[in-house]
Write a protein that holds these residues in place. Structure first.
Motif, mmCIF file in Angstrom:
data_model
loop_
_atom_site.group_PDB
_atom_site.id
_atom_site.type_symbol
_atom_site.label_atom_id
_atom_site.label_comp_id
_atom_site.label_asym_id
_atom_site.label_seq_id
_atom_site.Cartn_x
_atom_site.Cartn_y
_atom_site.Cartn_z
ATOM 1 N N CYS A 184 16.666 18.552 -19.035
ATOM 2 C CA CYS A 184 17.642 19.600 -19.387
ATOM 3 C C CYS A 184 17.259 20.268 -20.709
ATOM 4 O O CYS A 184 17.326 19.646 -21.761
ATOM 5 N N CYS A 224 16.957 15.422 -9.751
ATOM 6 C CA CYS A 224 17.840 14.326 -9.322
ATOM 7 C C CYS A 224 17.629 14.089 -7.833
ATOM 8 O O CYS A 224 17.912 14.953 -7.016
ATOM 9 N N CYS A 256 17.902 20.273 -13.665
ATOM 10 C CA CYS A 256 18.481 18.934 -13.437
ATOM 11 C C CYS A 256 18.639 18.678 -11.938
ATOM 12 O O CYS A 256 18.324 17.596 -11.449
ATOM 13 N N ILE A 312 28.388 16.375 -18.149
ATOM 14 C CA ILE A 312 27.735 17.668 -18.395
ATOM 15 C C ILE A 312 28.633 18.534 -19.280
ATOM 16 O O ILE A 312 29.810 18.709 -18.996
ATOM 17 N N CYS A 334 25.597 24.630 -20.742
ATOM 18 C CA CYS A 334 24.713 24.706 -19.566
ATOM 19 C C CYS A 334 24.334 26.158 -19.296
ATOM 20 O O CYS A 334 25.158 27.054 -19.372
ATOM 21 N N ILE A 389 23.413 17.320 -21.042
ATOM 22 C CA ILE A 389 23.761 16.148 -20.223
ATOM 23 C C ILE A 389 23.716 14.873 -21.060
ATOM 24 O O ILE A 389 22.744 14.629 -21.788
ATOM 25 N N CYS A 406 17.574 13.804 -15.227
ATOM 26 C CA CYS A 406 18.242 15.100 -15.412
ATOM 27 C C CYS A 406 18.331 15.450 -16.895
ATOM 28 O O CYS A 406 18.026 16.569 -17.306
ATOM 29 N N ALA A 407 18.728 14.465 -17.707
ATOM 30 C CA ALA A 407 18.882 14.717 -19.139
ATOM 31 C C ALA A 407 17.520 14.928 -19.796
ATOM 32 O O ALA A 407 17.390 15.706 -20.749
ATOM 33 N N TYR A 434 28.783 17.574 -12.172
ATOM 34 C CA TYR A 434 28.443 16.228 -11.700
ATOM 35 C C TYR A 434 29.205 15.963 -10.417
ATOM 36 O O TYR A 434 30.431 15.999 -10.388
#
Ligand SMILES: Cc1ncc(C[n+]2csc(CCOP(=O)(O)OP(=O)(O)O)c2C)c(N)n1
Ligand code: SF4
Ligand code: SF4
Ligand code: SF4
Ligand SMILES: [Mg+2]
Lengths: 257, 70
Positions: free
Chosen positions: B59, B22, B18, B7, B12, B64, B55-56, B43
């Protein structure tokens, strides 16, 4: 281990100015992923709008030319007609496309211009402070509909995909959303299909993207994504509204069988 | 399958999307600040990340990177 996800090449190494959780950011990335995948960075031309995405050219590393508010499809028409070998798209918000620019959108679609429109529906005028847009949902509170949208005062939300699908000039129209990973992957496929149809000279393509605006919806990012599933998709159902090339292909296959 | 993510905490924006996608509890909120004034997520290397990339995918800020055993 192998890197399986990182920044697309066509997306500049510049942090987005968008609010946390904004759908514009996701849409920008998806367009760049498709541009990379189709290897069209050198021939893609984008037309950003007035709206929160006014600075899209700071992020997409392709040729871009700003349009006056709502006039993206007219600009894209001119560019595509002069440079037919380019992949030309306008990128427009709901205020941009469905309010001030409805005439340009409607007639570019009706003419069947061989361009792609990426339509970001976030149910408000995001940039100017969350006023009611043509796509604001029934009962939704905005700064100019503080008691909620009503049929009597503001009329019904405009369903752009359904409206333009009725025009004989349009080729491919799909409504997607960027509120879940699965919907994001579908949106990516829709953008890719639209660009591919354009490259095959199939005509007018539009991908509507239901897109979170947590700031003006006054929600957390996670709540905003949920609101798209719970409320927005009821007013604006997801799916392919029109896909002439695929329908023709199916017909040809059926005739052959 | 095993994987891990990296990350970029400076880009961010603390939207927590995210974390919401997850299902292996690999990303956690923090109280530290980045230069923009957000609390970046981190993380949480619990050995459970499978490199699924959800998550990516969500985002918004492309903060990520995902790695996975092939
Ligand atoms: C001719 C003109 N009229 C009005 C404006 C002010 N204005 C800027 S953006 C905008 C609406 C933006 O809403 P939308 O198109 O939905 O984009 P969003 O910010 O929500 O992505 C308006 C009315 C302008 N820039 N130009
Ligand atoms: S106001 Fe809404 S559309 Fe504009 S950047 Fe913020 S979240 Fe995105
Ligand atoms: S790649 Fe999958 S498992 Fe790993 S942190 Fe991201 S969402 Fe969680
Ligand atoms: S989705 Fe991206 S920007 Fe949002 S909290 Fe997670 S890493 Fe940060
Ligand atoms: Mg808008």
């Amino acid at each position: 281990m192998k890197k399986i996800f990182s920044r697309p090449k066509s997306l500049k190494d510049a942090p987005f100015h968008y609010c946390p959780g904004c759908g514009h950011s996701i849409a920008h990335r998806l367009i760049c992923e498709v541009i990379d995948e189709l290897d069209i960075r050198g021939i893609a031309i984008g037309v950003p709008p007035a709206g929160c995405a006014v600075l899209a050219y700071n992020y997409l590393d392709i040729d871009m030319i700003e349009s006056p508010h709502g006039r993206g499809p007219a600009m894209a028409t001119g560019i595509k007609r002069m440079l037919p070998d380019r992949v030309v798209f306008s990128y427009q918000g709901d205020g941009d496309l469905a309010a001030i620019g409805i005439a340009e959108s409607f007639h570019a679609a009706n003419r069947g211009e061989n361009i792609t429109v990426i339509f970001i529906n976030n149910a408000v005028y995001g940039m100017t402070g969350g006023q009611l847009a043509p796509t604001t949902t029934m009962g939704q509170r905005t700064t100019t509909s503080p008691l909620g949208r009503t049929r009597e005062l503001e009329g019904y939300p405009v369903q752009v995909c359904e409206l333009l699908s009725g025009l004989r000039g349009t080729t491919y129209i799909e409504r997607c959303a960027v509120n879940t990973p699965a919907n994001i992957m579908k949106t990516r496929r829709a953008i890719k299909k639209a660009f591919e149809y354009q490259m095959d000279n199939k005509g007018f393509t539009l991908v509507e993207i239901l897109s979170p605006c947590p700031t003006n919806w006054k929600m957390s990012s996670v709540e905003a994504c949920k609101w798209i599933s719970d409320v927005m998709t009821k007013e604006f159902p997801l799916g392919v509204m029109k896909d002439i090339p695929s329908a023709q292909e199916k017909k040809a296959v059926a005739a052959h069988d | 399958m095993k994987g891990y993510i990296v990350i970029n905490k400076e880009i961010c924006k603390e939207c927590h999307l995210c974390i919401s996608v997850c299902n292996r509890d690999c990303i956690s909120p923090s109280t530290e600040y980045n230069l923009k004034g957000y609390h970046p997520v981190f993380y949480n290397d619990n050995g459970k990340c499978n490199g699924c990339g959800l998550c990516a995918t969500i985002c918004p800020d492309v903060a990520i990177e995902v790695y996975r055993e092939r």
